[in-house]
Design a protein around this motif. Sequence first.
Motif, PDB file in Angstrom:
ATOM      1  N   PRO A   1      -6.184  -5.771 -11.034  1.00  0.00           N
ATOM      2  CA  PRO A   1      -5.919  -6.512  -9.803  1.00  0.00           C
ATOM      3  C   PRO A   1      -6.528  -7.900  -9.800  1.00  0.00           C
ATOM      4  N   ILE A   2      -7.683  -8.054 -10.433  1.00  0.00           N
ATOM      5  CA  ILE A   2      -8.315  -9.380 -10.504  1.00  0.00           C
ATOM      6  C   ILE A   2      -7.408 -10.348 -11.254  1.00  0.00           C
ATOM      7  N   ALA A   3      -6.862  -9.913 -12.384  1.00  0.00           N
ATOM      8  CA  ALA A   3      -5.995 -10.777 -13.191  1.00  0.00           C
ATOM      9  C   ALA A   3      -4.718 -11.129 -12.442  1.00  0.00           C
ATOM     10  N   LEU A   4      -4.109 -10.155 -11.795  1.00  0.00           N
ATOM     11  CA  LEU A   4      -2.854 -10.402 -11.077  1.00  0.00           C
ATOM     12  C   LEU A   4      -3.054 -11.367  -9.911  1.00  0.00           C
ATOM     13  N   LEU A   5      -4.119 -11.155  -9.140  1.00  0.00           N
ATOM     14  CA  LEU A   5      -4.352 -12.008  -7.974  1.00  0.00           C
ATOM     15  C   LEU A   5      -4.772 -13.413  -8.378  1.00  0.00           C
ATOM     16  N   ALA A   6      -5.552 -13.528  -9.441  1.00  0.00           N
ATOM     17  CA  ALA A   6      -5.961 -14.859  -9.896  1.00  0.00           C
ATOM     18  C   ALA A   6      -4.762 -15.645 -10.418  1.00  0.00           C
ATOM     19  N   PHE A   7      -3.876 -14.978 -11.141  1.00  0.00           N
ATOM     20  CA  PHE A   7      -2.675 -15.638 -11.683  1.00  0.00           C
ATOM     21  C   PHE A   7      -1.807 -16.179 -10.554  1.00  0.00           C
ATOM     22  N   GLN A   8      -1.560 -15.350  -9.522  1.00  0.00           N
ATOM     23  CA  GLN A   8      -0.701 -15.801  -8.436  1.00  0.00           C
ATOM     24  C   GLN A   8      -1.366 -16.870  -7.579  1.00  0.00           C
ATOM     25  N   SER A   9      -2.702 -16.851  -7.502  1.00  0.00           N
ATOM     26  CA  SER A   9      -3.398 -17.859  -6.704  1.00  0.00           C
ATOM     27  C   SER A   9      -3.124 -19.265  -7.222  1.00  0.00           C
TER      28      SER A   9
ATOM     29  N   THR B   1       4.382 -13.310  -4.585  1.00  0.00           N
ATOM     30  CA  THR B   1       4.473 -12.139  -3.707  1.00  0.00           C
ATOM     31  C   THR B   1       4.575 -10.859  -4.509  1.00  0.00           C
ATOM     32  N   GLY B   2       5.365 -10.890  -5.584  1.00  0.00           N
ATOM     33  CA  GLY B   2       5.528  -9.701  -6.414  1.00  0.00           C
ATOM     34  C   GLY B   2       4.214  -9.255  -7.043  1.00  0.00           C
ATOM     35  N   LEU B   3       3.417 -10.209  -7.513  1.00  0.00           N
ATOM     36  CA  LEU B   3       2.125  -9.868  -8.113  1.00  0.00           C
ATOM     37  C   LEU B   3       1.170  -9.306  -7.069  1.00  0.00           C
ATOM     38  N   MET B   4       1.222  -9.852  -5.856  1.00  0.00           N
ATOM     39  CA  MET B   4       0.392  -9.314  -4.779  1.00  0.00           C
ATOM     40  C   MET B   4       0.866  -7.923  -4.377  1.00  0.00           C
ATOM     41  N   LEU B   5       2.163  -7.715  -4.424  1.00  0.00           N
ATOM     42  CA  LEU B   5       2.729  -6.406  -4.089  1.00  0.00           C
ATOM     43  C   LEU B   5       2.248  -5.346  -5.073  1.00  0.00           C
ATOM     44  N   ILE B   6       2.265  -5.671  -6.360  1.00  0.00           N
ATOM     45  CA  ILE B   6       1.786  -4.739  -7.373  1.00  0.00           C
ATOM     46  C   ILE B   6       0.302  -4.433  -7.152  1.00  0.00           C
ATOM     47  N   THR B   7      -0.474  -5.478  -6.870  1.00  0.00           N
ATOM     48  CA  THR B   7      -1.914  -5.295  -6.651  1.00  0.00           C
ATOM     49  C   THR B   7      -2.180  -4.411  -5.439  1.00  0.00           C
TER      50      THR B   7
END
Length: 287
Positions: free
Chosen positions: A179-187, A137-143
């Motif tokens: 954003p690509i890196a953050l969303l891929a990591f959390q996925s 959630t935190g990574l998605m929030l940053i994105t």
Amino acid sequence: METPRSFMSENDSTGTPDAEVPKATMSLSSRMYLRFTSEVDPGWADLILLGCFFVAGIVDSVVYNKYTCFVSMQTGNTIFLGLGVSDLPTNSPKHNWVKSLVAISSFSLGAFFFARYHRYLGGLKRWVIMSSFAIQTGLMLITSALISSGIATKGPQHSNNPASTDNGGGYFDWVELCPIALLAFQSAGQIVASRVLKYNSMPTLVLTSLYCDLFSDPNLLTAGLFEDPDRNRRAASAIALFVGALIGGVLSKSSWGYSVALWIATGLKACMVIAWLLWKRKPQDQK
């Protein structure tokens, strides 16, 4: 799977495990410790995983429309990467394949991280699975904040920028990689959670193997409505991801834009953290 370690109650001098001590006689800190270190019951957790499919549909539809790559479905990214190093498609920015490479690399790092996070800290412990989803959630929030603020939303429409390619492929801003890196990591955290919860039929991100298993099911058309749970889960998962992608696309085309779609996905992931807090405790007699 290792069961939660028993500990001694502050007021218990007889050596009775805290699970046997009436909660009314336990201190608040002891009750909180017991709750957060106990394992959650994986029963009905497939409902949360369905929510993960829905979130993945929203996120991937937004990212593909915005950045022409995926953050969840790495099969597509692998194809994009293979074509990109050959400068195909011809109307794409020269280094557009780097987005797919970053997505694959970040997803792989995410899988490495989340798998060991659960393995070493306790796969089904409430605080572990809650914190895992909180990290996502935190990574998605940053994105979402990056996109809402305009930092990562320049996009390919700026084709007159000097950084544009000569082949008319449009503008590739390197800030898009964030954003690509953050969303891929959390996925990756979602699919790891499906493995931890033992719902291997619900990978939360991809549908190719799911479609294969669904339509290969010998009881696909013969089992009653509630007689084939895996069939039902697979069918519901495909629908959830499709609906998420549909909603993500509709919101992206609307006046609300990409950022609202991502904020909705982020809010849903945050709700999952709360759901794990309230989730039923795993029965003591189950291993």
